[in-house]
Structure formats: C-alpha cells, structure tokens
Design a protein around this motif. Structure first.
Motif: not given
Length: 233
Positions: A87-89, A106-110, A121-126, A157-158
C-alpha cells in the motif's frame, strides 16, 4: 472523495507514568484518495510519530487507524509489513539506497520482496526510472550520482509497483535548492497523475507547494487548510 486514510482519536504515549511523553495527543485526521498533503511541524511536534503511524511503522497507544477502511492500528509486525509492501511507497530524506547496487537493482529490490517475477520487475523498474528522467543512469551506483539523482532513484523505487500512497519524509532535506525544485516537480506530477502524496516536512517552503497543509504541534493538529496559493505546475 473516497477516504484513504482515517485516524480516529489516536494517542501515542512514550514512558507511560510520571515522565510520560504524549507524542500524539487525540489526533483525528482523514485523507482522501488523490490528495497532495503536507504535514508540517518543528522538531518534537509529533510529525515523525504521525508519519510512522501513517506508514504502518508504529502502532498507537490508543485510537484507531483505518487504511482503505481496514483497521491497521493493532496488526502484528508481519501484517503491517505486508500492508507497507502493498500500500505504501516511501521516499526518505537519506535516500536509503544500497551502495553496492545499481539504480536498476535498487528499484528492483522491493519488487523481489513482493514476489514479482524477473521479467516483470525489470519492466516495472525500467519504466519507473524512465518516468523520473534517469534513462541514462540505470547502471550507475549511488556514489556515481548526485544527491538529486539518488533521490530520483528513491522515488522510482517507491512508485515502481504503483502503491496507493506515497509517503515522503523530508524528501528535499539533503538537497540543494535546484535539486529540491526538481524533486518537488516530480512529486507534483505524480499527484497530477492521480497518486495520493503525503509529505512530512519542517520547511514552510516545501509545505507551501502542497494543496492541503496540516500543521502539527505538541502532538496535536493545530490547523488543517486548503492552500489558497496552490499552483499546478
């Protein structure tokens, strides 16, 4: 406007008894979906304790906290951790990046902790890094970036998995004025895209950029106003 956050008569007491400290003193607060809110207060005002409540990092001594209509005020640590993940970034003053990882990592870690598969997650982080203007910095580590760029990684990341709430704790506190303007521009754009953004700050200049300003002092809300000077970027 649909309620997202509802705090009812919340108290947080440290050292109960003769030397007790009421960090929050019968606080009532409602925040709707899609608001841009600044909570402003000086050191010791209770704003950090309120942030911890909103972020499910702490539980109240008494009172209730409802998030999306669900009482999260007395959940277990594991349950609160699950709420935070979904729910929270969080955007922190100190960036909280892992120095040995690239911006992308760093963005992928969470997302790894949330069980998101590698390709997704690679798509989302990118996409998240692109959205904050870091297309050319994805393989850089924190020590190869400026403070403003590191904070943009923290924002990416958030927002990577589009949480309903962005909770920004002094998001410009470690930045120069030019970088601060850049970060606030990104935060206001995220709000314009429909995200709920809550900024915790001691800086009147940062608070003045929010659409709603809540002032806290001595553990109590002193004022809650719609900013008459708010301007869309």
């Amino acid at each position: 406007m649909k309620k997202l956050v509802e705090i009812k008569d919340v108290c947080k007491i440290y050292n109960p008894g003769e030397n007790e400290v009421r960090a929050l003193n019968h606080v009532n607060l409602t925040i709707g979906e899609g608001e841009l809110v600044a909570i402003i207060g000086q050191s010791g005002s209770g704003k950090s304790t309120l942030m911890n409540m909103l972020g499910c990092l702490d539980t109240p001594t008494s009172g209730k906290y409802f998030l999306h209509g669900h009482d999260v005020s007395h959940m277990t640590d594991d349950e609160q951790s699950d709420i935070r993940n979904r729910e929270i970034g969080f955007i922190f003053q100190g960036f909280n990046l892992i120095q040995s990882l690239t911006a992308m990592e760093n963005v992928e870690l969470p997302l790894i902790y949330r069980g998101v598969g590698k390709k997704e997650r690679e798509r989302l982080a990118d996409a998240a890094l692109n959205s904050v203007g870091l297309e050319k910095r994805k393989t850089h580590r924190p020590n190869e970036m400026s403070g403003g760029q590191q904070q943009r990684v923290a924002i990416a990341r958030a927002i990577a998995q589009a949480p309903p709430i962005l909770l920004a704790d002094e998001p410009t506190g470690n930045l120069d004025s030019a970088s601060s303007k850049e970060i606030m521009k990104i935060i206001k754009r995220l709000y314009a895209e429909g995200r709920t953004v809550i900024i915790i700050t001691h800086d009147p200049g940062i608070a003045a950029q929010a659409k709603r300003i809540i002032t806290i002092s001595d553990g109590m809300i002193q004022s809650d106003i719609i900013n008459p000077d708010y301007k869309e970027d």
